[in-house]
Scaffold this motif. Sequence first.
Motif, PDB file in Angstrom:
ATOM      1  N   ASP A  74      18.940  23.841 145.281  1.00 22.90           N
ATOM      2  CA  ASP A  74      17.963  23.100 145.592  1.00 22.90           C
ATOM      3  C   ASP A  74      16.948  23.737 146.621  1.00 22.90           C
ATOM      4  O   ASP A  74      17.190  24.834 147.298  1.00 22.90           O
ATOM      5  N   LYS A  75      15.745  22.817 146.959  1.00 21.30           N
ATOM      6  CA  LYS A  75      14.817  23.456 147.886  1.00 21.30           C
ATOM      7  C   LYS A  75      14.372  22.561 148.893  1.00 21.30           C
ATOM      8  O   LYS A  75      13.743  21.410 148.443  1.00 21.30           O
ATOM      9  N   MET A  76      13.965  23.005 149.995  1.00 20.15           N
ATOM     10  CA  MET A  76      13.254  21.983 151.133  1.00 20.15           C
ATOM     11  C   MET A  76      11.921  22.090 150.892  1.00 20.15           C
ATOM     12  O   MET A  76      11.136  23.204 150.607  1.00 20.15           O
ATOM     13  N   PRO A  77      11.056  21.001 150.431  1.00 21.34           N
ATOM     14  CA  PRO A  77       9.713  21.078 150.366  1.00 21.34           C
ATOM     15  C   PRO A  77       8.862  21.313 151.494  1.00 21.34           C
ATOM     16  O   PRO A  77       8.194  20.562 152.225  1.00 21.34           O
ATOM     17  N   LEU A  87      12.634  17.612 158.178  1.00 21.44           N
ATOM     18  CA  LEU A  87      13.718  18.603 157.636  1.00 21.44           C
ATOM     19  C   LEU A  87      15.090  17.825 157.393  1.00 21.44           C
ATOM     20  O   LEU A  87      15.450  17.944 156.409  1.00 21.44           O
ATOM     21  N   ASP A  88      15.550  17.060 158.390  1.00 18.50           N
ATOM     22  CA  ASP A  88      16.593  16.337 158.067  1.00 18.50           C
ATOM     23  C   ASP A  88      16.282  15.130 157.165  1.00 18.50           C
ATOM     24  O   ASP A  88      17.402  15.149 156.086  1.00 18.50           O
ATOM     25  N   ASN A 123      10.658  24.833 163.159  1.00 18.87           N
ATOM     26  CA  ASN A 123      11.884  25.637 163.174  1.00 18.87           C
ATOM     27  C   ASN A 123      12.775  25.267 161.650  1.00 18.87           C
ATOM     28  O   ASN A 123      13.755  25.393 161.778  1.00 18.87           O
ATOM     29  N   GLY A 124      12.038  25.783 160.717  1.00 17.82           N
ATOM     30  CA  GLY A 124      12.558  25.495 159.448  1.00 17.82           C
ATOM     31  C   GLY A 124      13.649  26.750 159.295  1.00 17.82           C
ATOM     32  O   GLY A 124      14.866  26.626 158.655  1.00 17.82           O
ATOM     33  N   TYR A 125      13.498  27.968 159.864  1.00 15.51           N
ATOM     34  CA  TYR A 125      14.414  28.873 159.658  1.00 15.51           C
ATOM     35  C   TYR A 125      15.612  28.450 160.385  1.00 15.51           C
ATOM     36  O   TYR A 125      16.613  28.707 159.949  1.00 15.51           O
ATOM     37  N   ASP A 126      15.565  27.995 161.462  1.00 17.58           N
ATOM     38  CA  ASP A 126      16.829  27.628 162.360  1.00 17.58           C
ATOM     39  C   ASP A 126      17.581  26.574 161.471  1.00 17.58           C
ATOM     40  O   ASP A 126      19.019  26.711 161.464  1.00 17.58           O
ATOM     41  N   ASN A 130      21.541  26.714 160.228  1.00 17.48           N
ATOM     42  CA  ASN A 130      22.538  25.861 160.754  1.00 17.48           C
ATOM     43  C   ASN A 130      23.035  25.437 159.461  1.00 17.48           C
ATOM     44  O   ASN A 130      24.286  24.783 159.422  1.00 17.48           O
ATOM     45  N   LEU A 131      22.209  25.117 158.247  1.00 20.20           N
ATOM     46  CA  LEU A 131      23.073  24.555 157.105  1.00 20.20           C
ATOM     47  C   LEU A 131      24.100  25.131 156.713  1.00 20.20           C
ATOM     48  O   LEU A 131      25.096  24.878 156.395  1.00 20.20           O
ATOM     49  N   LYS A 132      23.961  26.670 156.606  1.00 22.18           N
ATOM     50  CA  LYS A 132      25.041  27.659 156.275  1.00 22.18           C
ATOM     51  C   LYS A 132      26.354  27.255 157.392  1.00 22.18           C
ATOM     52  O   LYS A 132      27.428  27.541 156.536  1.00 22.18           O
TER      53      LYS A 132
END
Length: 374
Positions: A74-77, A87-88, A123-126, A130-132
């Motif tokens: 899946d993908k974050m829009p 993000l959350d 901070n989309g990269y962080d 963190n999800l991983k």
Amino acid sequence: MTIYGFGAMRLPLIDETVFDSVDEEKVTELIDRYMESGYNHFDTGYPYHDGASEKILKKCLVDRYPRDSFTLADKMPSFSLENEGDLDKFFEEQLENCGVDYFDYYMLHNVSTWTLDALRKFNGYDFLVNLKKTGKAKHIGISVHDNAEILEEVFKEMPELEFVLLQINYLDWENESIQAKECYEIARKYGKDIMVMEPLKGGTLVDLPEEIATKFKQYDPDISIPGWAFKFVCNLEGVTHVLSATGTLEQLDDNLNTMKHIKPLDDREKELISEAIEKINESIAIPCTQCNYCINECPNGIPIPTFFELYNIEKRLPSIGWSPQQGLYRTYALKTAEASDCDACGDCVEKCPQHLDIPGYMEDIVELFHNEEY
């Protein structure tokens, strides 16, 4: 072996004019046939089918099969982020929509010139890393509809990325706007796994000019017309997944059969594909030859040939709501100028060897791409 992935962006509909009227019965049939074949990778996205894609996969897949029997991407829009809390919010909503506790593959959707600012600001990269770390995403990556320069910039900025989803097919391979080959080479340079989307270019590489289709069939009757497109991308080193959406069992069976019998491309097959590219490009809406004579004549700096190319691609595809061409149009417009900036001065027309009505075509481009929803 390259994995053939079940794409959930173009699912069968009950009403072809209502994009979220996904046909649950037909989708269930497709999923069952796909799973029976031995493949088990599914790919969806928050905006697909106006939000119905994730939910239909919950009903037809997640609620009916053990979680460890399939992988789900899946993908974050990224294009919908307005504040860091989004993000959350989006991620939790996606988990609920899909009925899962984690995603096997999770991406930042459409990382590009026009989404990078928001991803950096919030901070989309962080968030992705963190999800991983927390196990909510087994593998992390990005999908990209931009140029190779942007892709390399992102890889340098975020070395933790494991894979990238790229639009690759033989028609786009050397396309100056899509930059499929260049993006592929950047992904290889940085050692990223490559997932391929649009191997059939939304159906463009299914309905070929009769002359080319006949040559393909005469050379190898056992390869279907779509099979040539799959063969092209599967012969690229580093490609781990090829995603494609199908609307019928017949299409799915053909794709499954093709994927199980992929062989290397020989020299004559490469020649036939080159001939196909030439013939397809002849059947375009705006007969621009990309000579670029017009560019320096435009007082507003509009990238005329690039917009023409994106328009031609879009007009060859069925309407699916958001499309990669719309994203690319916005990327180029942000860098240079909008098609709506054309003031019909006519300077470009005087320099055009094809004598095209460039201001008139600019109006067509405005009508097609200036959609507030995207």
